[in-house]
Structure formats: C-alpha cells, structure tokens
Design an enzyme around this catalytic site. Structure first.
Site, mmCIF file in Angstrom:
data_model
loop_
_atom_site.group_PDB
_atom_site.id
_atom_site.type_symbol
_atom_site.label_atom_id
_atom_site.label_comp_id
_atom_site.label_asym_id
_atom_site.label_seq_id
_atom_site.Cartn_x
_atom_site.Cartn_y
_atom_site.Cartn_z
ATOM 1 N N GLN A 90 0.832 -1.185 0.000
ATOM 2 C CA GLN A 90 0.000 0.000 0.000
ATOM 3 C C GLN A 90 0.876 1.247 0.000
ATOM 4 O OE1 GLN A 90 -2.554 -0.370 3.411
ATOM 5 N NE2 GLN A 90 -4.151 -1.352 2.206
ATOM 6 N N TYR A 97 4.089 17.714 6.351
ATOM 7 C CA TYR A 97 3.370 18.917 6.725
ATOM 8 C C TYR A 97 3.408 19.022 8.235
ATOM 9 C CZ TYR A 97 1.349 17.935 2.164
ATOM 10 O OH TYR A 97 1.167 17.640 0.857
#
Length: 288
Positions: A90, A97
């Site tokens: 995945q 951030y």
C-alpha cells in the site's frame, strides 16, 4: 535549505534490528526514508552557522517565498518536498506537513465521497477544528479544480491549497517526447496506466505542446520543469507546490523555479495559455 520530513507510520520506529534486511515493510520504509533524508541533508551546506531563524536563512540563500495557508493565519513555504513510501503493497502519503498534525482533520475515505465543504460543516457541527487546506493535483494539463473550484471555497470557508504533481508524473519534463525510455517510470509494469496515457492521442498532443513550451523556457533561460513549477507558483491562490524528487540534482533544479517566478508576466502566461488551449472559466465568466 533545510527540509523537514515527518513520518507518522508505526513501522518507522528506531530499533536495533538488522538494517541490511529490507524484506519487511518496516525495513523497506526505513530505507526509503533514509534516502529522502540524505537528499534533505545535502542542502545543509546552504544553511549558515549563524544564529538566525530558519525562515530568514532560507529566504536569504534560496529566495524561498512564504505564503498564507488560506485564511488560517498560518504561513508555509511556497515549495515543499513530498515523498511516497510503500507499506505492505500500500502506498502511504508521507508528505511532510508539520502544520497539519495540529488540526482535528477528519478522515475522508473515498467511498464516502465527502466534499471539503461538507467536511467543514461536520467539523463545525461537532466543535472540531475544520480542515484549512485542500491538496489537489495541479499542472499545465490539470487546471479545473485549482483555478475554478478552490477559489470559491477560499471565499466561502477560507480554505488554502497545496498542490501536487507539478510535472504530471514526469510527463512535463520532456523525457517522453521521443518515446518511452527503458529506465523511465512509464516503462515499469506498475505504471502501465502512465504509459497508456502518454501514447494515447491526448498524450501525443501534450508532447507537441511541450515542444512549443520548451521554446518559451529557452527564452526565459530556464528548463521546461522550472517553467512548469513557476507556472504553478504564479497562481496566487496556491499556498504551496509540493515537489517530488529522486536526486539532489533534480530537487535543486526544481527549487530554482522560484528565480523565474518574476518572469511569469501576463504576456508570458498568455502565451502559455494560447499553447495549452485549456484555460478553465469560472461560472461568472460563463454568465458574462
């Protein structure tokens, strides 16, 4: 320039295990993370040893600009570094951030199809801090959402915009103008969709447009990727453009786009729009 990298995945923990073994998802992720860290550290030479702020040192030595993140009151650098890490098959978005872990962000599973406006309303309803930023794809060939939809949300709820893929997965670099190189991303089986996109009729038209844009880049004294990133930055509604990089040289080139931002005059932008032929129009422009 100093680059901050944050990782929130539980596999990314320090340990005393064998770092040479990259068979497990955790070790593979650590290897990827170290690669990105090396790129970030390579810019340490730009950082002065004097006791001045990061913002001041970055601004003086790289020309980094800072912009408001919507109406949140936060300020972010106009260029950011993003990475992707694969965990057990995945892909996990690991963009750094530091400001976004400070909010009660609402998970938005694709199956729910929850819009940003709805997420904002739900957050207000349950007395949570609402999302202040939308992350959207934005480049020369993808303009509608950032140039039409997000400005409306900015005026309604003050949301800012961080954009990704300014080079359209490498298409805008110009490396596919003469076919698909064997060492390119589009040659990989997992990127079959990208190959199909490039060899399609629309893809061939895009390559023809890129050749014309290359002439504009030459006149401005920049590379095609720098022109593309500067074009994204010329949009004042964009708070930060997120860059991908596989080498320090590529990151250095992309960061250099800031130097050409003053050259994105209305005349140059008009020439680019004429070549692209895809400028979107707002509802107000349609009505007028």
């Amino acid at each position: 320039m100093q680059v901050s990298i944050a990782c929130t995945d539980p596999h990314m923990k320090r340990g005393n295990g064998d770092h040479k073994n990259t068979s497990s998802p955790g070790n593979a992720a650590r290897a990827k993370f170290r690669t990105v860290a090396i790129i970030a550290r390579s810019f340490g030479a730009f950082a002065p040893r004097h006791h001045i702020s990061l913002k001041e040192s970055t601004g003086k030595l790289t020309g980094m600009k800072y912009r408001n993140l919507g109406k949140s009151g936060l300020r972010v650098s106009c260029l950011g570094l993003g990475t992707w890490v694969t965990f057990g098959g995945q892909i996990t978005d690991e963009e750094a951030y530091s400001v976004t872990r400070q909010f009660n962000l609402i998970p938005l599973p694709l199956s729910l199809s929850l819009s940003l406006q709805e997420a904002y309303s739900v957050a207000r309803q349950f007395n949570l801090i609402p999302p202040v930023c939308e992350q959207a794809e934005y480049h020369l060939f993808q303009r509608e959402k950032v140039e039409v939809q997000l400005p409306e949300l900015y005026h309604k709820i003050g949301v800012g915009a961080m954009t990704w893929s300014p080079l359209a997965c490498g298409i805008i670099t110009g490396k596919y103008q003469n076919g698909i190189p064997e060492t390119s991303r589009a040659s990989m089986k997992s990127y079959q969709w990208l190959k199909e996109k490039i060899v399609s009729e629309d893809g061939r038209k895009q390559q023809a447009k890129l050749k014309e844009l290359g002439h504009i880049a030459e006149k401005l004294g920049c590379t095609l990727p720098q022109l593309a990133v500067a074009w994204c930055l010329r949009n004042e509604g964009v708070s930060s453009v997120l860059l991908g990089s596989s080498s320090p040289e590529q990151l250095t080139e992309n960061l250099g786009s800031i130097q050409f931002l003053p050259k994105m005059t209305s005349h140059v932008v008009s020439d680019i729009d004429h070549i692209l032929g895809n400028k979107p129009y707002s509802k107000k422009e349609y009505r007028s």
